[in-house]
Design an enzyme around this catalytic site. Sequence first.
Site, PDB file in Angstrom:
ATOM      1  N   GLU A 154       5.368 -11.163  -5.838  1.00 49.77           N
ATOM      2  CA  GLU A 154       4.590 -11.571  -7.016  1.00 49.77           C
ATOM      3  C   GLU A 154       5.284 -11.142  -8.306  1.00 49.77           C
ATOM      4  O   GLU A 154       4.991 -11.649  -9.391  1.00 49.77           O
ATOM      5  CB  GLU A 154       3.170 -11.014  -6.938  1.00 49.77           C
ATOM      6  CG  GLU A 154       2.937  -9.664  -7.585  1.00 49.77           C
ATOM      7  CD  GLU A 154       3.662  -8.522  -6.916  1.00 49.77           C
ATOM      8  OE1 GLU A 154       3.845  -7.466  -7.553  1.00 49.77           O
ATOM      9  OE2 GLU A 154       4.066  -8.669  -5.746  1.00 49.77           O
ATOM     10  N   GLY A 207       2.310   5.185   1.039  1.00 50.56           N
ATOM     11  CA  GLY A 207       2.518   6.169   2.094  1.00 50.56           C
ATOM     12  C   GLY A 207       3.163   5.682   3.369  1.00 50.56           C
ATOM     13  O   GLY A 207       3.775   4.614   3.450  1.00 50.56           O
ATOM     14  N   GLN A 253       5.747  -3.418   7.161  1.00 47.71           N
ATOM     15  CA  GLN A 253       5.955  -2.297   8.066  1.00 47.71           C
ATOM     16  C   GLN A 253       4.907  -2.281   9.184  1.00 47.71           C
ATOM     17  O   GLN A 253       5.219  -1.974  10.340  1.00 47.71           O
ATOM     18  CB  GLN A 253       5.914  -0.993   7.275  1.00 47.71           C
ATOM     19  CG  GLN A 253       7.013  -0.883   6.231  1.00 47.71           C
ATOM     20  CD  GLN A 253       6.712   0.135   5.153  1.00 47.71           C
ATOM     21  OE1 GLN A 253       5.741   0.884   5.238  1.00 47.71           O
ATOM     22  NE2 GLN A 253       7.556   0.182   4.122  1.00 47.71           N
ATOM     23  N   HIS A 301       7.989  -6.987  -3.309  1.00 44.56           N
ATOM     24  CA  HIS A 301       6.796  -7.542  -3.934  1.00 44.56           C
ATOM     25  C   HIS A 301       7.126  -8.897  -4.564  1.00 44.56           C
ATOM     26  O   HIS A 301       7.596  -8.955  -5.705  1.00 44.56           O
ATOM     27  CB  HIS A 301       6.272  -6.594  -5.015  1.00 44.56           C
ATOM     28  CG  HIS A 301       5.672  -5.339  -4.487  1.00 44.56           C
ATOM     29  ND1 HIS A 301       4.824  -4.539  -5.233  1.00 44.56           N
ATOM     30  CD2 HIS A 301       5.779  -4.724  -3.277  1.00 44.56           C
ATOM     31  CE1 HIS A 301       4.446  -3.493  -4.515  1.00 44.56           C
ATOM     32  NE2 HIS A 301       5.022  -3.589  -3.324  1.00 44.56           N
ATOM     33  N   GLY A 308       9.156   3.642   0.335  1.00 49.24           N
ATOM     34  CA  GLY A 308       9.951   4.765   0.782  1.00 49.24           C
ATOM     35  C   GLY A 308      10.199   4.770   2.275  1.00 49.24           C
ATOM     36  O   GLY A 308      10.824   5.691   2.804  1.00 49.24           O
ATOM     37  N   TYR A 309       9.691   3.744   2.975  1.00 50.31           N
ATOM     38  CA  TYR A 309       9.865   3.615   4.423  1.00 50.31           C
ATOM     39  C   TYR A 309      10.448   2.238   4.727  1.00 50.31           C
ATOM     40  O   TYR A 309      10.299   1.301   3.931  1.00 50.31           O
ATOM     41  CB  TYR A 309       8.528   3.785   5.158  1.00 50.31           C
ATOM     42  CG  TYR A 309       7.931   5.160   5.006  1.00 50.31           C
ATOM     43  CD1 TYR A 309       8.101   6.130   5.990  1.00 50.31           C
ATOM     44  CD2 TYR A 309       7.201   5.499   3.867  1.00 50.31           C
ATOM     45  CE1 TYR A 309       7.557   7.406   5.847  1.00 50.31           C
ATOM     46  CE2 TYR A 309       6.657   6.767   3.707  1.00 50.31           C
ATOM     47  CZ  TYR A 309       6.842   7.713   4.706  1.00 50.31           C
ATOM     48  OH  TYR A 309       6.319   8.974   4.554  1.00 50.31           O
ATOM     49  N   CYS A 350       5.594  -5.452   1.900  1.00 48.79           N
ATOM     50  CA  CYS A 350       5.691  -4.009   1.687  1.00 48.79           C
ATOM     51  C   CYS A 350       5.073  -3.248   2.864  1.00 48.79           C
ATOM     52  O   CYS A 350       5.599  -3.302   3.972  1.00 48.79           O
ATOM     53  CB  CYS A 350       5.038  -3.645   0.357  1.00 48.79           C
ATOM     54  SG  CYS A 350       5.567  -2.057  -0.302  1.00 48.79           S
ATOM     55  N   LEU A 351       3.959  -2.539   2.678  1.00 49.77           N
ATOM     56  CA  LEU A 351       3.319  -1.832   3.789  1.00 49.77           C
ATOM     57  C   LEU A 351       2.904  -2.809   4.882  1.00 49.77           C
ATOM     58  O   LEU A 351       2.989  -2.499   6.078  1.00 49.77           O
ATOM     59  CB  LEU A 351       2.111  -1.046   3.286  1.00 49.77           C
ATOM     60  CG  LEU A 351       1.393  -0.184   4.321  1.00 49.77           C
ATOM     61  CD1 LEU A 351       2.294   0.941   4.835  1.00 49.77           C
ATOM     62  CD2 LEU A 351       0.109   0.404   3.748  1.00 49.77           C
ATOM     63  N   GLY A 394       0.823  -1.199   0.000  1.00 52.91           N
ATOM     64  CA  GLY A 394       0.000   0.000   0.000  1.00 52.91           C
ATOM     65  C   GLY A 394       0.856   1.248   0.000  1.00 52.91           C
ATOM     66  O   GLY A 394       2.087   1.179   0.113  1.00 52.91           O
TER      67      GLY A 394
END
Length: 394
Positions: free
Chosen positions: A354, A242, A271, A352, A311-312, A267-268, A240
Site C-alpha cells: 500500500e 513482533g 510469515q 507493504h 524483523g523476521y 508482512c506478518l 502486524g
Amino acid sequence: MIRKERAILALEDGTVYRGYAFGHRGETVGEVVFNTSMTGYQEIMTDPSYNGQIVTITYPHVGNYGVAIYDMESNKPYVRGFIGREFSGEYSNHRAQQSLEAFMQQYGVVSIQGIDTRALVRRLRTGGVVKGVIAHRSFTHPEDPYGEFTPAEEAVYVGRALGHQDIDGHDMTKEVTTALPYAFPTLRHGKRVVLMDFGIKHTIIERLAEVGIEPIVVPAHTTPAQIMALQPHGLFLSNGPGDPAPLEYAHKTAWELMGLLPTFGICLGHQILGLAAGGKTFKMKFGHRGGNQPVKNLLTGNVEITSQNHGYAVDIDSIPNGAFVPTHVNLNDGTLEGMAHSRYPVFSVQYHPEASPGPHDSRYLFDRFIEEIDAFDGGNGTPIVKASAGRLGV
C-alpha cells in the site's frame, strides 16, 4: 543560549547516548530499531507493526511538515519511543493540524533528539537490534531538568533495558488487533473479503476497497468457522508486530483455510502463511524498515522499490514439499520477499504494497488479488487447483 532539557538513551549492552528531551516527558523502554525513510514519520509512528519498538529515524531533520489527521494509520501511535538527530519545533503544511511535538505530547510518545543517529545506526547494523530506555531528566529530576544524569543513574537504565521482556516468543498482536469485527464502508458493492487484523493499517483497507473489495475486518483470534460463516470471496492476512512463531492460532486458521479461499498475506501475514505450511521463520540482524528497499520480482525480472517494516523472515527452503515457491527476493541480502502456493491461489509478500509511506511500485498486487478472486471457481466447496505464482507479474 537556549537551555535544553537533558535526556539519555541507554542500551542493554551498556552504551549510553546523551541528548535532549522531546515530546512527552517521561521514560520508555523497548526494542531499538531504525527506519531509513525520508518522510512519513506520522505513518511510521501510527503503524501497529512498531508496537514494542523504539524507532530511530535516520533522516537528520524530522517534523517540518507537521502532523495531519488524514495520515493516521491507526487511531494512535504504537511506537514505544522515537529517536532523531533533530526534530523541528515549527512546521509548514496546509494539511497539518499540529506540530510533531504537540502530537507526541497528546499521545504520550517519549522521544530524544540531539544524539549521533549515524553512530547508533552503525551500532545496530553491526551488533543487531537491542533493547533500550529513553529517560528524560525533567521526569526524574523536575527540580533540575538541565543537569546531567550521573553514571550510577545511567547504569540503572542500562539494567532496566537489559531486564525488559524480549519481543522474541511474545504474542504482540493481542495488543493491537480489533476487539470486534467491523465492515469498512465502500461506495460500491464488490467482493467480500475477510481481513484478519494482526495490526492492520488504515491505508491497506482503503487500497483493498479501491480495487473493488468489500472489507470485513475481524480480530486475530477469529476461527475458520467464523470466517467462513461470513461467506467471503477471499481472505487477507494483515501486517502486524513482533515474532510470528507464537501465533499458533493464526497458523492453524491459515492452514485450515488454505485452498478454500483466495488468500493474500503481507508482512506478518506472509510469515504466518509460511509457518502454516510447515516452514520456519528466523529473526533478522536488524531487519528491513524504510521506504527504499529494492525487491526483484522473479517472474518478470522487474525491480520494485518497496516500503518495509519487519524483523523476521521466512526460510523458503524449510517449507515441506515445495508447497510455496519464491516470487520476490530482496536485492540487498537475498532474503525472501514474496511467495506463492504451487497449487492454490494463495500468495504473499514481506513488504507493504500500500506504500504508506513509500513508493507505489507494488500496488499492482492488490489488482492481482482481485483477479485471483474473480478467477476462483471453488464456490461449490471444491477449490480450484491452480498456481498463483504465474499471475504475479506486472
